[in-house]
Write a protein that holds these residues in place. Structure first.
Motif, PDB file in Angstrom:
ATOM      1  N   THR A 172       1.873   6.785  -6.638  1.00 45.49           N
ATOM      2  CA  THR A 172       0.797   7.699  -7.060  1.00 45.49           C
ATOM      3  C   THR A 172       1.247   9.150  -6.916  1.00 45.49           C
ATOM      4  O   THR A 172       0.961   9.992  -7.764  1.00 45.49           O
ATOM      5  CB  THR A 172      -0.462   7.476  -6.194  1.00 45.49           C
ATOM      6  N   ARG A 173       2.002   9.434  -5.858  1.00 48.29           N
ATOM      7  CA  ARG A 173       2.441  10.800  -5.600  1.00 48.29           C
ATOM      8  C   ARG A 173       3.611  11.193  -6.488  1.00 48.29           C
ATOM      9  O   ARG A 173       3.646  12.301  -7.019  1.00 48.29           O
ATOM     10  CB  ARG A 173       2.838  10.912  -4.115  1.00 48.29           C
TER      11      ARG A 173
ATOM     12  N   THR B 290       2.354   1.818  -3.390  1.00 42.20           N
ATOM     13  CA  THR B 290       1.354   2.356  -4.316  1.00 42.20           C
ATOM     14  C   THR B 290       1.121   3.846  -4.048  1.00 42.20           C
ATOM     15  O   THR B 290       1.017   4.644  -4.984  1.00 42.20           O
ATOM     16  CB  THR B 290       0.022   1.597  -4.178  1.00 42.20           C
ATOM     17  N   ALA B 291       1.071   4.205  -2.760  1.00 46.03           N
ATOM     18  CA  ALA B 291       0.843   5.618  -2.407  1.00 46.03           C
ATOM     19  C   ALA B 291       2.001   6.485  -2.890  1.00 46.03           C
ATOM     20  O   ALA B 291       1.797   7.557  -3.460  1.00 46.03           O
ATOM     21  CB  ALA B 291       0.670   5.757  -0.886  1.00 46.03           C
TER      22      ALA B 291
ATOM     23  N   VAL C 136       4.234  13.591   2.082  1.00 49.70           N
ATOM     24  CA  VAL C 136       3.341  13.789   0.942  1.00 49.70           C
ATOM     25  C   VAL C 136       3.694  15.056   0.182  1.00 49.70           C
ATOM     26  O   VAL C 136       3.709  15.085  -1.047  1.00 49.70           O
ATOM     27  CB  VAL C 136       1.869  13.871   1.425  1.00 49.70           C
TER      28      VAL C 136
ATOM     29  N   LEU D  15       0.831  -1.210   0.000  1.00 50.41           N
ATOM     30  CA  LEU D  15       0.000   0.000   0.000  1.00 50.41           C
ATOM     31  C   LEU D  15       0.863   1.256   0.000  1.00 50.41           C
ATOM     32  O   LEU D  15       0.586   2.232  -0.706  1.00 50.41           O
ATOM     33  CB  LEU D  15      -0.929   0.012   1.227  1.00 50.41           C
ATOM     34  N   THR D  16       1.949   1.229   0.805  1.00 55.23           N
ATOM     35  CA  THR D  16       2.837   2.387   0.864  1.00 55.23           C
ATOM     36  C   THR D  16       3.506   2.614  -0.477  1.00 55.23           C
ATOM     37  O   THR D  16       3.618   3.752  -0.942  1.00 55.23           O
ATOM     38  CB  THR D  16       3.911   2.194   1.955  1.00 55.23           C
TER      39      THR D  16
END
Lengths: 278, 443
Positions: free
Chosen positions: A83-84, A79-80, B414, A76-77
């Motif tokens: 994505t970023r 993929t995150a 982020v 999941l990490t």
């Protein structure tokens, strides 16, 4: 749901993760890559949910059960982060890490029942270890990249794009190191009443954190374009030689990281006094 | 690198002088005793220290030397020096010895060494004044509703990242402040609670008695154990096997060191009379797990059968002899969970019952009581619970700061960097012009 089904769910998840990784790395189809990777994580989470229901408790008590969560959170990490940042190698990277822990679970069935001592039965255990693993992986990748930039035969200065990737990866890795340290402190206070005890593992984790922090703070002084920083310092450096300091710092910090990770298991100063030597 | 030499030489010289001062103090006085920082003096000094930091920032424009306490060079040089000391900290065994160079310099008790504390204090000071400066800049921007000076194009994450960085600086400073100035307030002591006996005193690590602001009575101590494990002990090598049979229920099987083991009968609470060789279910004090094991050698086909038990302080242990010095053995079952049911009476007369277990401490005012251990000789029959009582009045400051750092680090992960396509290194300051870039003047 029992451990016998892990091969099927894990196999299906691995294929989906691999498909997503190839899609992202080779063809660059971002949406397809993300959907496939998330589908793999979803299939794997079905197995975890099934175990949860059949065990009638969260599957977080044995070593094997915690490895399930590693696989899930690492995918999941990854993929995150993909994505970023859209770095093509991120998905293959996280896919490999997730599959490694899946394989450990499949090849070492004795860990399925290997018990966790009471101190490890905490909500912080899995997130703490997972973010550190991801941080180590990211910082390992940036070290390899830094070595390439530093020692490549052409000897040319790194481009803005290349340094941008370096900086982003260090920031992500350092952020995950910070998350891991803070989670460790919150857990330690809950478990034995001290936020920080300067256990050798903690000491070297702090040294690693400081090393990468230094890189982030030195960046404003290096290169033709300044970094996001505080007030102007008037101490900007210029020239290619200053990149040597940055890359050397990245390599040195990775050595500190390895000392924290497994070096303390062999360090005489840590023998018999570190609760993290295992 | 003339710019590097000119600007950083004095900063590192200052760090070297601080180390020299710390060394002198270490030789003269030995380590630091933080006992003087107890309430109210720790708090008084902390408040005055923060006030001085604010003053230092306020007067920085007028007095250049104040600016050198927190400029980039001070921050970098103090970080480098701290990093080097932390590496020494990690390399030197922390056993409190005063022998050898490390002992004389206080490196084997680094937490209380003058050198480390002075450098950490300098690092904290630079960070503190920097935090004040960033907070001032942030509030000016928020309340005057001005964008960054010279702002040309939108960088979506810039403001958020700036705020996160400011928050991390501030919270790390607060944690260091609480750690340094709160060290005299922290009390850690061990309380041994016997079932039914009220206790109001505890013992610190150095043997001092501490009066507690409450009285604790252990009502019940219970352990939830993992299923018993059976190992094959190799008499020649003198070590047990790595694999094991987890005997949780009748019929459990496993292959261990070339022996096929089967738990024919599992009794989780059993005992036996001295003359008997079989175990029976029992709730007698000292009853422990016992397993009737069948073992078959996978090569020779030889079979053995018998009872195996870890025994206790009442009943003896048993193992199954496999020949050639090997045997099937059972160590004490591992504790899955152990809890203490306690009754606590406060000085104001309030009395309540609590359950204390590992990772779930109980809070009584500024005190927290942790489940630490029990009498492992009697195991599940322990009527003694070892509890750790920790008084930490600075707890809320550190906890809130840690959570703020957690959030800020997630934001930075982020929001780190800017658009790759635009080629901005961090989405911050760039000397280029063009799409997606902007210039920012200095402070």
């Amino acid at each position: 749901m029992t451990w016998e089904y892990l091969i099927w769910f894990g196999g299906a998840a691995s294929l989906l993760w691999l498909a997503g990784a190839l899609s992202g790395a080779v063809s660059g189809k971002i949406r397809t890559a993300v959907v496939l990777s998330l589908a793999g994580s979803f299939v794997f989470s079905i197995f975890i949910a099934g175990m949860w229901m059949s065990l009638e408790r969260p599957p977080m008590r044995t070593v094997g059960e915690t490895r399930l969560w590693y696989s899930l959170f690492l995918s999941l990490t990854g993929t995150a982060v993909y994505t970023r940042w859209r770095y093509r190698w991120i998905l293959p990277f996280s896919c490999v890490m997730s599959v490694v822990f899946l394989c450990i679970n499949l090849l070492k069935p004795e860990i399925h029942d290997q018990s966790l001592m009471p101190a490890l039965q905490s909500v912080w255990f899995i997130p703490h270890v997972t973010v550190y693993m991801f941080a180590y992986a990211i910082l390992g990748a940036v070290t390899l990249f830094a070595l390439y930039l530093w020692l490549r035969p052409s000897g040319r200065c790194p481009s803005d794009e290349e340094m941008s990737m370096c900086d982003n990866l260090v920031r992500i890795g350092w952020s995950f190191l910070t998350l891991g340290m803070v989670m460790g402190a919150l857990w330690a206070k809950q478990a034995w009443g001290d936020w920080w005890t300067w256990d050798p593992k903690e000491t070297w984790a702090f040294a690693t954190w400081l090393g990468y922090l230094l890189y982030l703070h030195l960046r404003p002084a290096v290169g033709p374009a300044r970094q996001d920083s505080g007030p102007a310092s008037g101490s900007r450096m210029s020239g290619t030689a200053e990149y040597d300091i940055l890359f050397a710092l990245l390599v040195f910090s990775f050595l500190l990281l390895q000392m924290c990770w497994y070096g303390i298991n062999y360090l005489p100063a840590a023998q018999g006094i570190s609760i993290h030597t295992y | 690198m003339p710019a590097l030499d000119r600007n950083y030489r004095t900063s590192f010289l200052r760090c070297a002088l601080l180390i020299a001062a710390g060394t002198t103090l270490q030789f003269m006085t030995g380590g630091i005793d933080s006992g003087f920082l107890h309430y109210p003096w720790g708090l008084v000094l902390a408040v005055n220290y923060v006030y001085l930091l604010i003053l230092a920032y306020s007067f920085s424009s007028r007095y250049r030397w104040l600016r050198t306490l927190w400029d980039d060079r001070a921050c970098i040089s103090s970080s480098v020096t701290l990093l080097l000391l932390v590496i020494v900290f990690g390399l030197v065994r922390q056993e409190g010895s005063e022998n050898g160079p490390a002992g004389v310099l206080g490196f084997s008790s680094m937490r209380s060494s003058w050198i480390f504390c002075i450098v950490l204090f300098y690092f904290m000071t630079a960070l503190g004044i920097r935090s004040v400066a960033e907070l001032d800049a942030l509030f000016r921007r928020i309340f005057r509703r001005r964008p960054f000076p010279g702002f040309v194009a939108v960088q979506p994450f810039h403001g958020i990242r700036r705020a996160a960085v400011t928050l991390i600086h501030l919270c790390v400073f607060l944690i260091l402040l609480a750690g340094m100035f709160g060290s005299g307030d922290k009390i850690r002591c061990r309380l041994t609670a016997h079932q039914g006996v009220p206790v109001g005193m505890a013992m610190t690590g150095d043997g001092r008695s501490v009066g507690l602001p409450f009285v604790l009575v252990l009502k019940d101590f219970s352990i939830d154990e993992y299923p018993p494990r059976l190992y094959v002990y190799d008499g020649k090598a003198g070590v047990p096997s790595r694999e094991f049979l987890s005997a949780g229920e009748d019929g459990a099987e496993a292959s261990v060191e070339g022996w096929s083991l089967r738990a024919d009968t599992v009794l989780l609470s059993a005992g036996k009379m001295p003359a008997d060789d079989r175990y029976v279910p029992s709730d007698h004090v000292g009853a422990m797990p016992a397993v009737l094991v069948s073992a078959r050698n996978e090569v020779s086909g030889v079979s053995r059968r018998g009872w195996v038990s870890c025994g206790s302080h009442v009943f003896g242990s048993s193992s199954l002899d496999l020949g050639e010095g090997s045997a099937v053995v059972m160590p004490y079952p591992q504790a899955r969970r152990y809890t203490s049911e306690v009754g606590i009476s406060r000085k104001d007369g309030e009395e309540r019952e609590y359950v204390i277990e590992v990772n779930h401490p109980v809070r009584i005012g500024a005190w927290r009581i942790y489940q630490s251990g029990y009498d492992t000789d009697t195991g599940r029959w322990s009527t003694v619970s070892i509890l750790e009582c920790v008084r930490d009045p600075w707890f809320p400051v550190v906890r809130i700061s840690l959570w703020m750092i957690l959030v800020s680090a997630a934001v930075i992960a982020v929001a780190a960097g800017g658009s790759r396509a635009a080629g901005i290194l961090s989405g911050g300051v760039s000397c280029k012009t063009g799409n997606g870039t902007f210039r920012e003047e200095g402070e």
